[in-house]
Design a protein around this motif. Structure first.
Motif, PDB file in Angstrom:
ATOM      1  N   UNK A  53     -16.005 -26.054  24.967  1.00 44.55           N
ATOM      2  CA  UNK A  53     -14.945 -25.093  24.616  1.00 44.55           C
ATOM      3  C   UNK A  53     -13.768 -25.712  23.870  1.00 44.55           C
ATOM      4  N   UNK A  54     -13.191 -26.821  24.383  1.00 46.18           N
ATOM      5  CA  UNK A  54     -12.043 -27.387  23.664  1.00 46.18           C
ATOM      6  C   UNK A  54     -12.405 -27.932  22.277  1.00 46.18           C
ATOM      7  N   UNK A  55     -13.593 -28.547  22.140  1.00 43.87           N
ATOM      8  CA  UNK A  55     -13.947 -29.162  20.863  1.00 43.87           C
ATOM      9  C   UNK A  55     -14.241 -28.104  19.805  1.00 43.87           C
ATOM     10  N   UNK A  56     -14.751 -26.981  20.285  1.00 43.64           N
ATOM     11  CA  UNK A  56     -15.066 -25.876  19.393  1.00 43.64           C
ATOM     12  C   UNK A  56     -13.812 -25.357  18.672  1.00 43.64           C
ATOM     13  N   UNK A  57     -12.664 -25.518  19.296  1.00 39.85           N
ATOM     14  CA  UNK A  57     -11.423 -25.072  18.656  1.00 39.85           C
ATOM     15  C   UNK A  57     -11.219 -25.834  17.344  1.00 39.85           C
ATOM     16  N   UNK A  58     -11.565 -27.115  17.378  1.00 33.63           N
ATOM     17  CA  UNK A  58     -11.386 -27.952  16.190  1.00 33.63           C
ATOM     18  C   UNK A  58     -12.540 -27.777  15.207  1.00 33.63           C
ATOM     19  N   UNK A  59     -13.770 -27.794  15.736  1.00 36.06           N
ATOM     20  CA  UNK A  59     -14.957 -27.693  14.877  1.00 36.06           C
ATOM     21  C   UNK A  59     -15.909 -26.649  15.464  1.00 36.06           C
ATOM     22  N   UNK A  60     -15.853 -25.425  14.945  1.00 31.29           N
ATOM     23  CA  UNK A  60     -16.722 -24.381  15.485  1.00 31.29           C
ATOM     24  C   UNK A  60     -18.199 -24.787  15.385  1.00 31.29           C
ATOM     25  N   UNK A  61     -18.968 -24.449  16.407  1.00 27.10           N
ATOM     26  CA  UNK A  61     -20.412 -24.743  16.451  1.00 27.10           C
ATOM     27  C   UNK A  61     -20.737 -26.197  16.115  1.00 27.10           C
ATOM     28  N   UNK A  62     -19.883 -27.123  16.593  1.00 26.20           N
ATOM     29  CA  UNK A  62     -20.086 -28.551  16.284  1.00 26.20           C
ATOM     30  C   UNK A  62     -21.448 -29.058  16.748  1.00 26.20           C
ATOM     31  N   UNK A  63     -22.008 -28.418  17.784  1.00 21.72           N
ATOM     32  CA  UNK A  63     -23.276 -28.905  18.335  1.00 21.72           C
ATOM     33  C   UNK A  63     -24.431 -28.806  17.350  1.00 21.72           C
ATOM     34  N   UNK A  64     -24.234 -28.011  16.298  1.00 23.39           N
ATOM     35  CA  UNK A  64     -25.305 -27.901  15.309  1.00 23.39           C
ATOM     36  C   UNK A  64     -25.386 -29.126  14.409  1.00 23.39           C
ATOM     37  N   UNK A  65     -24.309 -29.917  14.339  1.00 25.71           N
ATOM     38  CA  UNK A  65     -24.319 -31.068  13.443  1.00 25.71           C
ATOM     39  C   UNK A  65     -23.939 -32.386  14.115  1.00 25.71           C
ATOM     40  N   UNK A  66     -23.231 -32.343  15.241  1.00 22.91           N
ATOM     41  CA  UNK A  66     -22.751 -33.588  15.849  1.00 22.91           C
ATOM     42  C   UNK A  66     -23.907 -34.357  16.484  1.00 22.91           C
ATOM     43  N   UNK A  67     -23.818 -35.716  16.489  1.00 18.75           N
ATOM     44  CA  UNK A  67     -24.840 -36.499  17.178  1.00 18.75           C
ATOM     45  C   UNK A  67     -24.610 -36.430  18.687  1.00 18.75           C
ATOM     46  N   UNK A  68     -25.314 -35.554  19.359  1.00 18.19           N
ATOM     47  CA  UNK A  68     -25.147 -35.376  20.798  1.00 18.19           C
ATOM     48  C   UNK A  68     -26.446 -35.782  21.479  1.00 18.19           C
ATOM     49  N   UNK A  69     -26.385 -36.095  22.764  1.00 21.78           N
ATOM     50  CA  UNK A  69     -27.592 -36.516  23.468  1.00 21.78           C
ATOM     51  C   UNK A  69     -28.288 -35.307  24.111  1.00 21.78           C
ATOM     52  N   UNK A  70     -27.774 -34.844  25.247  1.00 19.65           N
ATOM     53  CA  UNK A  70     -28.393 -33.696  25.922  1.00 19.65           C
ATOM     54  C   UNK A  70     -27.328 -32.721  26.398  1.00 19.65           C
ATOM     55  N   UNK A  71     -27.571 -31.416  26.299  1.00 24.25           N
ATOM     56  CA  UNK A  71     -26.665 -30.464  26.940  1.00 24.25           C
ATOM     57  C   UNK A  71     -26.826 -30.582  28.458  1.00 24.25           C
ATOM     58  N   UNK A  72     -25.716 -30.689  29.175  1.00 21.80           N
ATOM     59  CA  UNK A  72     -25.780 -30.911  30.621  1.00 21.80           C
ATOM     60  C   UNK A  72     -25.990 -29.580  31.349  1.00 21.80           C
ATOM     61  N   UNK A  73     -27.045 -29.516  32.151  1.00 19.24           N
ATOM     62  CA  UNK A  73     -27.295 -28.302  32.938  1.00 19.24           C
ATOM     63  C   UNK A  73     -27.093 -28.541  34.425  1.00 19.24           C
ATOM     64  N   UNK A  74     -27.063 -29.821  34.804  1.00 16.32           N
ATOM     65  CA  UNK A  74     -27.026 -30.126  36.227  1.00 16.32           C
ATOM     66  C   UNK A  74     -25.951 -31.159  36.536  1.00 16.32           C
ATOM     67  N   UNK A  75     -25.060 -30.809  37.460  1.00 15.48           N
ATOM     68  CA  UNK A  75     -23.979 -31.696  37.888  1.00 15.48           C
ATOM     69  C   UNK A  75     -24.092 -31.943  39.373  1.00 15.48           C
ATOM     70  N   UNK A  76     -24.010 -33.178  39.767  1.00 13.23           N
ATOM     71  CA  UNK A  76     -23.984 -33.455  41.211  1.00 13.23           C
ATOM     72  C   UNK A  76     -22.858 -34.411  41.532  1.00 13.23           C
ATOM     73  N   UNK A  77     -22.295 -34.248  42.721  1.00 10.55           N
ATOM     74  CA  UNK A  77     -21.360 -35.228  43.265  1.00 10.55           C
ATOM     75  C   UNK A  77     -22.020 -35.790  44.512  1.00 10.55           C
ATOM     76  N   UNK A  78     -22.173 -37.091  44.567  1.00 19.17           N
ATOM     77  CA  UNK A  78     -22.761 -37.730  45.737  1.00 19.17           C
ATOM     78  C   UNK A  78     -21.671 -38.442  46.535  1.00 19.17           C
TER      79      UNK A  78
END
Ligand SMILES: Cc1cc2nc3c(=O)[nH]c(=O)nc-3n(C[C@H](O)[C@H](O)[C@H](O)COP(=O)(O)OP(=O)(O)OC[C@H]3O[C@@H](n4cnc5c(N)ncnc54)[C@H](O)[C@@H]3O)c2cc1C
Ligand code: SF4
Ligand code: SF4
Lengths: 436, 98
Positions: A53-78
């Motif tokens: 959300x915050x990065x999109x303010x600067x670059x809309x739909x950045x995920x279409x071009x930025x070098x990203x690894x994986x979209x995070x679907x799972x968060x755990x705190x151990x």
């Protein structure tokens, strides 16, 4: 150096600097972005994940071009003990699809891409170049204005505005007298390894599909009695594993960060996740955790301070706040140029913009955490221990009636430390652990 | 804690550092280390062990080429006795996977 005068000079091509440069270049300003590393990102380390959300303010739909690894679907705190962990988590598969929530990333690639965006917008980027100091011009008997920078070569480059985006070191912020000396309790020190693991294995071990990622935050065991954290993030075909703690506690407790990481890698529940993975890089970096009280003066005539240099950290949010503050500073610089007014009063609208932001409210709310952990450096450790002892009792199939069992668990919890203290540790944990 | 200089696994096997032959780290007042600094925290907080106590010379030795610019110096020294600067532009640590 060719053109030795620019509308604006930006020091440091991290997320804050590139965001500032890009914003100003888009506003038709001449911008010079100076980076000491061989390329943008060569010196930069994070966990980590970048937030949509915050990065999109600067670059809309950045995920279409930025070098990203994986979209995070799972968060755990151990909450970890020697051979157990109480796990709190959430998996949301909606996060695997546009517009996503957050992405794991590699800074050497991400920062380079972002700096390139700034260049494409018209910024001039020079790398391999260290800025040594700021230049000033007199504007009155007692007043001065920043008017450029001095490079290590002795070259001087002039500009109407300088934006400091130099990261945690804040050397120039300090030299300019905008912030007070920081101390080891204002910093956390992290070490990290990148472990190569085939993507199929990453997915198998973390229960993911092809284009999904996970993050695990860990407290208790990893920092060996200091207030700190461990974490694992899944990249495309590698894992990032890290551990760190407040620098003053590392010092007081005689800890070596590299050995903490080695110890975490040997924990039986971590070991099975990283088995067979090959270390390809070791990294270390500090995070400015000073919080609200440590935030420097954000502007002065001719200069603005952004990102880590301005202590814009809230929980694990840093990269996005760096980009947002960079963007804010860039916008104010464009207004200043339009008005041809680079005075302190004009640039103070940057301070106001930052102070009215949503993240400043979070940074202010985290205020008490540092003090609390100074008084109770063992809070995370005790809490993790108590949670694991209670869970062992709770999940053990035994011969007690359920009510008797709960009484026993409560009794043990009270034995360890008074319940209000446990509740208070939990509350401060909640404030401090933040999002991953 | 053990000493990783003596173990097989060394973090510096996994990080690229370009050095230019000039140290960006120095000890301001070596006597202070010897006389006033009991625990010598620089020898353990530094993740890559840039500092070690040399029993022969009774001095802290600095191997600047091991520094990954983590940012803990100069704040880690309780006596403010470490003079730490950035290495020259283009030199020092070079991350490929940060
Ligand atoms: C272990 C760790 C985990 C983290 N995890 C996360 C996470 O998961 N998510 C998240 O959002 N944030 C995370 N952060 C925080 C995030 O990395 C920072 O907040 C962010 O990098 C700040 O960006 P910046 O542009 O202000 O500074 P930096 O990224 O530090 O960039 C500063 C740049 O300035 C350059 N520079 C400095 N001085 C000079 C000079 N004098 N001359 C020329 N160039 C100079 C540097 O080489 C560098 O490229 C993490 C940080 C760490 C250390
Ligand atoms: S911590 Fe500082 S004073 Fe102590 S030995 Fe190291 S450099 Fe010397
Ligand atoms: S900056 Fe970090 S890596 Fe460099 S000497 Fe200091 S503690 Fe060690």
């Amino acid at each position: 150096m060719g053109n030795d005068r620019y509308d604006a000079i930006v020091v440091g091509a991290g997320p804050a600097g590139s965001a500032a440069a890009m914003t100003m270049a888009k506003n038709n300003m001449s911008v010079l972005l100076i980076e000491r590393g061989e390329y943008a990102g060569a010196k930069n380390v994070f966990g980590g994940s970048v937030y949509r959300q915050p990065i999109e303010i600067l670059i809309p739909a950045f995920w279409e071009e930025a070098p990203l690894e994986r979209p995070v679907v799972s968060d755990e705190l151990w909450l970890m003990d020697n051979d157990s962990a109480v796990k709190i988590g959430f998996t949301g598969l909606k996060f695997a699809k546009p517009p996503y929530n957050k992405f794991t990333a590699i800074r050497a690639k991400f920062d380079r891409w972002l700096a390139d965006k700034a260049v494409k917008a018209g910024t001039r980027l020079i790398t391999n170049t260290l800025v040594k100091d700021l230049l000033y011009e007199k504007t009155g008997i007692f007043d001065r204005k920043v008017s450029g920078v001095i490079l290590e070569s002795g070259d001087r480059i002039y500009s109407d505005i300088v934006i400091l985006a130099e990261g945690v070191s804040g050397n120039l912020v300090e030299k300019a007298g905008l912030r007070e000396k920081i101390t080891p309790d204002d910093l956390t020190l992290y070490v990290k390894e990148i472990l190569e693991l085939p993507s199929g294995k990453v997915e198998e071990r973390f229960n993911l599909e092809k284009n999904e990622g996970a993050s695990i935050g860990m407290v208790g065991y990893p920092s060996s009695g200091a207030i700190g954290k461990g974490a694992i993030f899944t990249n495309k075909d590698s894992l990032s594993i890290m551990v760190g703690a407040y620098l003053n506690q590392i010092i007081d407790k005689g800890l070596n960060p590299h050995l903490l990481l080695k110890r975490l890698k040997q924990h039986p529940m971590v070991k099975r996740l990283i088995e067979g993975a090959k270390t390809v890089e070791f990294q270390a970096h500090t995070i400015p955790k000073g919080g609200y009280e440590q935030i420097p003066q954000l502007s002065a005539p001719g200069v603005m301070v952004t990102g880590d240099a301005a202590i814009m950290i809230s929980g694990r949010r840093g990269t996005d706040l760096a980009m947002l503050t960079g963007m804010f500073a860039g916008e104010i610089a464009a207004q200043a140029k339009a008005a041809q007014d680079f005075s302190g009063e004009m640039l103070a609208s940057y301070d106001r913009k930052v102070k009215n932001s949503f993240f400043m409210k979070d940074i202010a709310a985290g205020k008490g955490a540092k003090k609390y952990y100074e008084l109770h450096p063992d809070a995370d450790f005790l809490l993790s221990k108590a949670a694991n002892d209670a869970a062992y009792d709770y999940f053990t199939v035994d011969l007690l009636s359920f009510n008797i069992k709960l009484e026993k668990i409560m009794g043990e919890l009270k034995n360890m430390q008074p319940l209000p203290k446990t509740a208070s540790d939990l509350y401060h944990g909640y404030l401090h652990w933040g999002v991953f | 804690m053990g000493n990783f200089l003596k173990t097989a696994e060394n973090p510096l096997d996994y990080v690229e550092i370009k050095t230019d032959g000039t140290s960006h780290i120095s000890i301001k007042e070596p006597r202070l280390c010897k006389e006033q600094c009991e625990n010598k925290p620089c020898t353990y907080y530094c993740p890559t062990r840039v500092f070690y106590w040399d029993g022969d010379t009774q001095n802290i030795q600095v191997i600047y080429a091991r520094c990954v610019e983590c940012g803990a110096c100069p704040y880690g020294c309780p006596h403010g006795n470490i003079d730490w600067h950035f290495p020259a532009g283009g030199y020092g640590v070079l991350y490929r996977h940060g």
